[in-house]
Design a protein around this motif. Structure first.
Motif, PDB file in Angstrom:
ATOM      1  N   ALA A   1      -0.205   1.913   6.701  1.00 51.42           N
ATOM      2  CA  ALA A   1       0.844   2.646   5.998  1.00 51.42           C
ATOM      3  C   ALA A   1       1.356   3.822   6.824  1.00 51.42           C
ATOM      4  CB  ALA A   1       0.323   3.147   4.653  1.00 51.42           C
ATOM      5  N   SER A   2       0.506   4.365   7.699  1.00 54.06           N
ATOM      6  CA  SER A   2       0.920   5.488   8.540  1.00 54.06           C
ATOM      7  C   SER A   2       1.615   5.013   9.814  1.00 54.06           C
ATOM      8  CB  SER A   2      -0.293   6.342   8.907  1.00 54.06           C
ATOM      9  OG  SER A   2      -1.125   5.668   9.826  1.00 54.06           O
TER      10      SER A   2
ATOM     11  N   VAL B   1       0.850  -1.183   0.000  1.00 58.05           N
ATOM     12  CA  VAL B   1       0.000   0.000   0.000  1.00 58.05           C
ATOM     13  C   VAL B   1       0.884   1.231   0.000  1.00 58.05           C
ATOM     14  CG1 VAL B   1      -1.886  -1.139   1.198  1.00 58.05           C
ATOM     15  CG2 VAL B   1      -0.155   0.046   2.521  1.00 58.05           C
ATOM     16  N   GLN B   2       0.358   2.315  -0.520  1.00 61.90           N
ATOM     17  CA  GLN B   2       1.090   3.573  -0.523  1.00 61.90           C
ATOM     18  C   GLN B   2       0.674   4.412   0.677  1.00 61.90           C
ATOM     19  OE1 GLN B   2       3.422   4.410  -2.733  1.00 61.90           O
ATOM     20  NE2 GLN B   2       3.189   2.495  -3.838  1.00 61.90           N
ATOM     21  N   ARG B   3       1.617   5.203   1.177  1.00 58.75           N
ATOM     22  CA  ARG B   3       1.259   6.145   2.224  1.00 58.75           C
ATOM     23  C   ARG B   3       0.140   7.055   1.704  1.00 58.75           C
ATOM     24  NH1 ARG B   3       4.224   6.986   6.697  1.00 58.75           N
ATOM     25  NH2 ARG B   3       6.208   5.893   6.894  1.00 58.75           N
ATOM     26  N   PRO B   4      -0.875   7.348   2.541  1.00 57.62           N
ATOM     27  CA  PRO B   4      -2.031   8.109   2.054  1.00 57.62           C
ATOM     28  C   PRO B   4      -1.692   9.502   1.575  1.00 57.62           C
ATOM     29  CG  PRO B   4      -2.106   7.825   4.447  1.00 57.62           C
ATOM     30  CD  PRO B   4      -1.012   6.937   3.934  1.00 57.62           C
TER      31      PRO B   4
ATOM     32  N   LEU C   1      -9.324   2.158   4.521  1.00 56.92           N
ATOM     33  CA  LEU C   1      -8.968   2.830   5.761  1.00 56.92           C
ATOM     34  C   LEU C   1      -7.918   2.019   6.518  1.00 56.92           C
ATOM     35  CD1 LEU C   1      -9.371   5.062   7.865  1.00 56.92           C
ATOM     36  CD2 LEU C   1     -11.311   3.744   8.759  1.00 56.92           C
ATOM     37  N   THR C   2      -8.109   0.715   6.606  1.00 54.43           N
ATOM     38  CA  THR C   2      -7.145  -0.147   7.287  1.00 54.43           C
ATOM     39  C   THR C   2      -5.777  -0.066   6.627  1.00 54.43           C
ATOM     40  OG1 THR C   2      -8.857  -1.686   8.044  1.00 54.43           O
ATOM     41  CG2 THR C   2      -6.611  -2.528   7.915  1.00 54.43           C
ATOM     42  N   ALA C   3      -5.750  -0.166   5.295  1.00 63.92           N
ATOM     43  CA  ALA C   3      -4.477  -0.107   4.583  1.00 63.92           C
ATOM     44  C   ALA C   3      -3.780   1.227   4.811  1.00 63.92           C
ATOM     45  CB  ALA C   3      -4.706  -0.346   3.089  1.00 63.92           C
TER      46      ALA C   3
END
Length: 258
Positions: free
Chosen positions: A84-85, A12-15, A78-80
């Motif tokens: 990522a954070s 996943v990418q950082r949001p 949201l979980t991903a």
């Protein structure tokens, strides 16, 4: 029943758009609730030590961790994003129910029981601030837990589309509560004495304040209301105009540096 399954599933990418990808690790475990029904718990976590713990309780339409639908998609994103954070996210299967039937006390109680077991089963892994997020019926179940004093303390409570129409005395210490509603999430009341009358409809700018006043604790929690325009009950695009993605706004209530 106690069967563990570890999964290293997705990148996943950082949001906020940083190129570096983060792998989401998932740990599944089977448990039984008080009625003997088997269900799964899941911990999603980053490769590095987690900076905080998030307990996520979905709406009444979501029952399975691997379900399909718009609500499941939003919870998955949201979980991903939370992982990522740097957060770890705790979730579990919920009792299935007929979405066409109004939720009642047994639904709230059954969900609260599983959420309690979810916390108890991961108590030795809790790290950093504890944030609770509940959507609609999931939010009602979280309030039931906090009335009972479990957990004894959480750093933040985020309720999405959860209407509080009676006083709730929070035994748990919750310094900050965020109430989040879609701008098109209208609430209607029908006159029980004369059902021929049209329902009285309230916008979230009205009933959100009611909900905030019903949340009582000692010390008194700081309650903030957020109305996200262009979105419906569980924060899906609704109405005319360009579609709005609530993920960044929702994530920022959990992780300040989202």
């Amino acid at each position: 029943m106690s069967v563990d399954q570890v999964q290293d599933l997705q990148q996943v990418q950082r949001p906020h758009g940083v190129d570096r990808a983060h792998r989401v690790h998932r740990h599944l475990r089977w448990r039984r609730d008080g009625g003997g029904t088997a269900y799964r718990t899941r911990r999603s976590f980053p490769a590095t030590p987690a900076s905080r713990t998030v307990l996520l309780a979905g709406p009444g339409a979501v029952s399975a961790l691997d379900g399909e639908g718009r609500d499941d998609l939003l919870l998955g994103r949201l979980t991903a994003g939370l992982v990522a954070s740097g957060a770890q996210v705790l979730e579990c299967d919920m009792p299935a129910r007929d979405p066409g039937t109004p939720a009642g006390e047994p639904d709230v109680r059954a969900r609260a029981e599983r959420l309690q077991q979810l916390l108890d089963g991961h108590r030795h892994l809790l790290t950093g601030p504890l944030v609770l997020i509940g959507f609609s019926l999931g939010g009602q179940a979280l309030l039931r837990l906090l009335e009972s004093g479990a957990p004894a303390r959480a750093d933040r409570l985020v309720l999405v589309g959860t209407v509080v129409d009676d006083d709730v005395f929070l035994t748990s210490r919750i310094p900050a509560i965020e109430l989040v509603y879609g701008g098109h999430d209208l609430l209607g009341f029908v006159d029980s004495f004369d059902t021929s009358l049209p329902p009285v409809v309230f916008e979230p700018t009205v009933y959100a304040d009611w909900s905030a006043r019903h949340l009582i604790g000692s010390p008194t929690p700081a309650v903030r209301v957020h109305v996200l325009e262009g979105l419906g009950h569980t924060l899906h695009p609704c109405g005319s105009g360009p579609a709005r993605d609530p993920l960044a706004e929702l994530g920022s209530l959990v992780v300040p540096a989202w």
